[in-house]
Write an enzyme that holds these catalytic residues in place. Sequence first.
Site, PDB file in Angstrom:
ATOM      1  N   PRO A   2       4.996  -1.378  34.632  1.00 28.24           N
ATOM      2  CA  PRO A   2       4.234  -0.828  35.766  1.00 28.24           C
ATOM      3  C   PRO A   2       3.796   0.608  35.471  1.00 28.24           C
ATOM      4  CG  PRO A   2       6.356  -1.704  36.481  1.00 28.24           C
ATOM      5  CD  PRO A   2       6.381  -1.679  34.984  1.00 28.24           C
ATOM      6  N   GLU A   3       2.518   0.852  35.607  1.00 29.76           N
ATOM      7  CA  GLU A   3       1.966   2.190  35.408  1.00 29.76           C
ATOM      8  C   GLU A   3       1.655   2.794  36.783  1.00 29.76           C
ATOM      9  OE1 GLU A   3       1.700   3.723  32.633  1.00 29.76           O
ATOM     10  OE2 GLU A   3       1.783   2.198  31.071  1.00 29.76           O
ATOM     11  N   HIS A  91      17.350 -12.390  38.982  1.00 32.05           N
ATOM     12  CA  HIS A  91      17.019 -10.972  38.823  1.00 32.05           C
ATOM     13  C   HIS A  91      16.559 -10.296  40.115  1.00 32.05           C
ATOM     14  CE1 HIS A  91      17.389 -11.986  34.637  1.00 32.05           C
ATOM     15  NE2 HIS A  91      16.298 -12.723  34.651  1.00 32.05           N
ATOM     16  N   ARG A 110      14.840  -6.776  33.217  1.00 29.59           N
ATOM     17  CA  ARG A 110      15.408  -5.975  32.121  1.00 29.59           C
ATOM     18  C   ARG A 110      16.312  -4.847  32.612  1.00 29.59           C
ATOM     19  NH1 ARG A 110      10.740  -4.991  27.796  1.00 29.59           N
ATOM     20  NH2 ARG A 110      12.515  -4.191  26.626  1.00 29.59           N
TER      21      ARG A 110
END
Length: 271
Positions: A2-3, A91, A110
């Site tokens: 994500p930017e 997750h 992650r």
Amino acid sequence: MPELPEVETTRRGILPYLQGRKILKVVVREPRLRWEVPANLASELARQTVTAVERRGKYLLLKTRKGTVLIHLGMSGSLRLAVVGEPLKKHDHVDFILASGRCLRYHDPRRFGCILWLTDAPSKHPLLAELGPEPLSREFTGEYLLARAEGRTTPVKALIMDSQVVVGVGNIYANEALFAAGIDPACKAGKLTLERCDALVREIKTVLDRAITVGGTTLRDFVGGDGKPGYFAQTLQVYGRGGQPCVACMTPLKETRQGQRTTVYCPRCQT
Ligand SMILES: [Zn+2]
């Protein structure tokens, strides 16, 4: 990853469901993120009302009168609005359950993201204190960039990706902005003129603005559905196009690699 545009799109997507709403409780199923989710998060946040949903760089800030929840999505994190009782996916590590019956759900395969609880001013927190200006703010100008570039031998691409210089210019956007400004990514920062800094700042703002606008069209994805956040495909001029012809001059684009980061540029248009 994500930017800034994805984080801003997330902020806009969750804002109407959070601002002024009461958090009933917080359920932490997996506290082991980049840093451990504080053990007192659930008790501190229970029955608090969210007063604002802000963003600083790639950090989201959920403010309450008692303190601020700082969220970073890391490499693979996302937030979506589920309905209370909606089945969990693998997750789905943290739920912020709202009195409205909605639930803000943090998902991160992650686990490089983080959720922290701040009781002091967020701007003083070590993660935020050193950050440069927001790229879309008035503070970020050609003159400012020139001052920060002066005397530096670092490549201009590294300069604009340095969060102490300006936040939120990720690799894709750095490549695109440098192409649009006609600047060689390897050009030494100290050699930039004011004119080139002006052009670069303008293109950084344009590329980020455009990405946020495109992201806005994916807002519906935050509610229900597959809950995928707005990682949007947009038209890229150089990134991911190494070896293909330049859109301006047809010269094959060059691709280089530093660590995990790919640089793509036109050897003719970018000097
Ligand atoms: Zn070209």
